[in-house]
Design a protein around this motif. Structure first.
Motif, short mmCIF file in Angstrom:
data_model
loop_
_atom_site.label_atom_id
_atom_site.label_comp_id
_atom_site.label_asym_id
_atom_site.label_seq_id
_atom_site.Cartn_x
_atom_site.Cartn_y
_atom_site.Cartn_z
N LYS A 165 -18.85 28.37 -28.53
CA LYS A 165 -17.88 28.36 -29.54
C LYS A 165 -17.25 29.70 -29.62
O LYS A 165 -16.15 29.63 -29.87
CB LYS A 165 -18.26 27.37 -30.63
CG LYS A 165 -17.24 27.07 -31.56
CD LYS A 165 -17.68 26.35 -32.76
CE LYS A 165 -16.70 26.11 -33.73
NZ LYS A 165 -17.03 25.07 -34.76
N PHE A 198 -15.56 20.67 -26.82
CA PHE A 198 -16.59 20.58 -26.27
C PHE A 198 -17.15 19.22 -25.78
O PHE A 198 -17.55 18.36 -26.65
CB PHE A 198 -17.95 21.29 -26.84
CG PHE A 198 -19.11 20.99 -26.02
CD1 PHE A 198 -19.34 21.96 -24.93
CD2 PHE A 198 -20.27 20.23 -26.31
CE1 PHE A 198 -20.69 22.13 -24.37
CE2 PHE A 198 -21.29 20.31 -25.73
CZ PHE A 198 -21.49 21.28 -24.78
N ASN A 199 -16.75 18.81 -24.55
CA ASN A 199 -17.41 17.36 -23.95
C ASN A 199 -16.54 16.18 -24.97
O ASN A 199 -17.14 15.42 -25.45
CB ASN A 199 -18.69 17.10 -24.07
CG ASN A 199 -19.49 17.93 -22.97
OD1 ASN A 199 -18.82 18.23 -22.07
ND2 ASN A 199 -20.68 18.03 -23.33
N ASN A 215 -11.28 25.23 -23.89
CA ASN A 215 -12.71 24.67 -23.60
C ASN A 215 -13.77 25.18 -23.88
O ASN A 215 -13.95 26.33 -23.58
CB ASN A 215 -12.59 24.33 -21.86
CG ASN A 215 -13.78 23.87 -21.46
OD1 ASN A 215 -14.58 23.39 -22.09
ND2 ASN A 215 -13.97 23.62 -20.05
N ASP A 216 -14.60 24.51 -24.67
CA ASP A 216 -15.73 25.39 -25.23
C ASP A 216 -17.34 24.64 -24.74
O ASP A 216 -18.21 24.75 -25.16
CB ASP A 216 -15.96 24.69 -26.79
CG ASP A 216 -17.21 25.50 -27.69
OD1 ASP A 216 -17.81 26.43 -27.05
OD2 ASP A 216 -17.45 24.94 -28.69
N CYS A 217 -17.03 24.77 -23.36
CA CYS A 217 -18.15 24.28 -22.30
C CYS A 217 -19.03 25.41 -22.09
O CYS A 217 -18.55 26.28 -21.36
CB CYS A 217 -17.63 23.74 -20.91
SG CYS A 217 -18.74 23.15 -20.06
N SER A 218 -20.29 25.45 -22.56
CA SER A 218 -21.12 26.52 -22.32
C SER A 218 -21.69 26.81 -20.97
O SER A 218 -22.05 27.95 -20.57
CB SER A 218 -22.31 26.58 -23.17
OG SER A 218 -23.03 25.29 -22.90
N GLU A 242 -12.94 14.93 -24.43
CA GLU A 242 -12.03 14.65 -23.61
C GLU A 242 -11.09 13.53 -24.22
O GLU A 242 -9.93 13.73 -24.48
CB GLU A 242 -12.04 14.47 -22.29
CG GLU A 242 -10.96 14.10 -21.45
CD GLU A 242 -11.47 13.63 -20.05
OE1 GLU A 242 -10.24 13.24 -19.33
OE2 GLU A 242 -12.55 13.70 -19.69
N ASP A 271 -19.13 27.29 -18.65
CA ASP A 271 -18.07 28.27 -17.98
C ASP A 271 -18.27 29.61 -18.58
O ASP A 271 -19.43 29.88 -19.11
CB ASP A 271 -16.71 27.56 -18.34
CG ASP A 271 -16.47 27.84 -19.95
OD1 ASP A 271 -17.25 28.40 -20.63
OD2 ASP A 271 -15.58 26.98 -20.45
#
Length: 180
Positions: A52, A14-15, A42-45, A17, A47
């Motif tokens: 998680k 999550f963020n 990718n754990d980006c909320s 990279e 998307d």
């Protein structure tokens, strides 16, 4: 299935990279000698996965190993703990009913307020669920894939993995791990 690894290492990022390559390099060094695969999600909320728990379930669909190692993408979890506990518990022949080895952090590197919040939340959760888990906030978890796939999905379910696995009839074991 041919070419099935013994272990799938599942990492939600999550963020983070800048952590991807260092975390993967450390895993390769620490797990040398174990047949494993790495699955990054990718754990980006923002998307379609929404956090998680959803990222873990998304990655689980790709896991081919008999065991799944959950590690946080921030590098907080030490993959050397995986190598150590794999050699001590899994490689010699894990008990058939063992569903999860849940990490229990040796020391917390959190602020006093965060530590207090965690203690209260864990105490309430233990009282209500009676799962005896002492540190469900620790991201280090080694789970039998079959046990993981038996679980229901819901938002934030990753916070209840030991209780869910115990409820599904599997044994839960806690082991001390590093917190960085």
């Amino acid at each position: 299935m041919a070419n099935t690894p013994a272990l799938s290492v599942l990492i939600p990022f999550f963020n983070e990279e800048g952590n991807v390559h260092p975390v993967i390099d450390e895993i390769h060094a620490a797990l040398a000698g174990i047949d494993f695969e790495i699955i990054c999600v990718n754990d980006c909320s923002a998307d379609a996965r929404r956090g998680k728990s959803a990222a873990l379930f998304s990655g689980l669909r790709s896991a081919r190993g008999e065991w799944v190692q959950l590690l946080d993408g921030d590098g907080q979890n030490d993959p050397h703990d995986t190598a150590r506990l794999w050699a001590e518990i899994i490689a010699p022949g894990a008990p058939a009913r063992l569903g999860i080895i849940a990490g229990k952090r040796n020391s917390r590197n959190d602020s006093g307020f965060k530590w207090l919040q965690s203690r209260v939340a864990n105490g309430v959760r233990r009282f209500v669920l009676r799962d005896d888990a002492t540190d469900t906030g620790c991201g280090w978890k080694l789970i039998r894939t079959r046990a993981f796939r038996d679980l229901p999905y819901f938002a934030s379910m990753h916070r209840f993995l030991p209780a869910l696995i115990k409820r599904a009839g599997w044994d839960v074991r806690e082991e001390r791990v590093n917190d960085r």
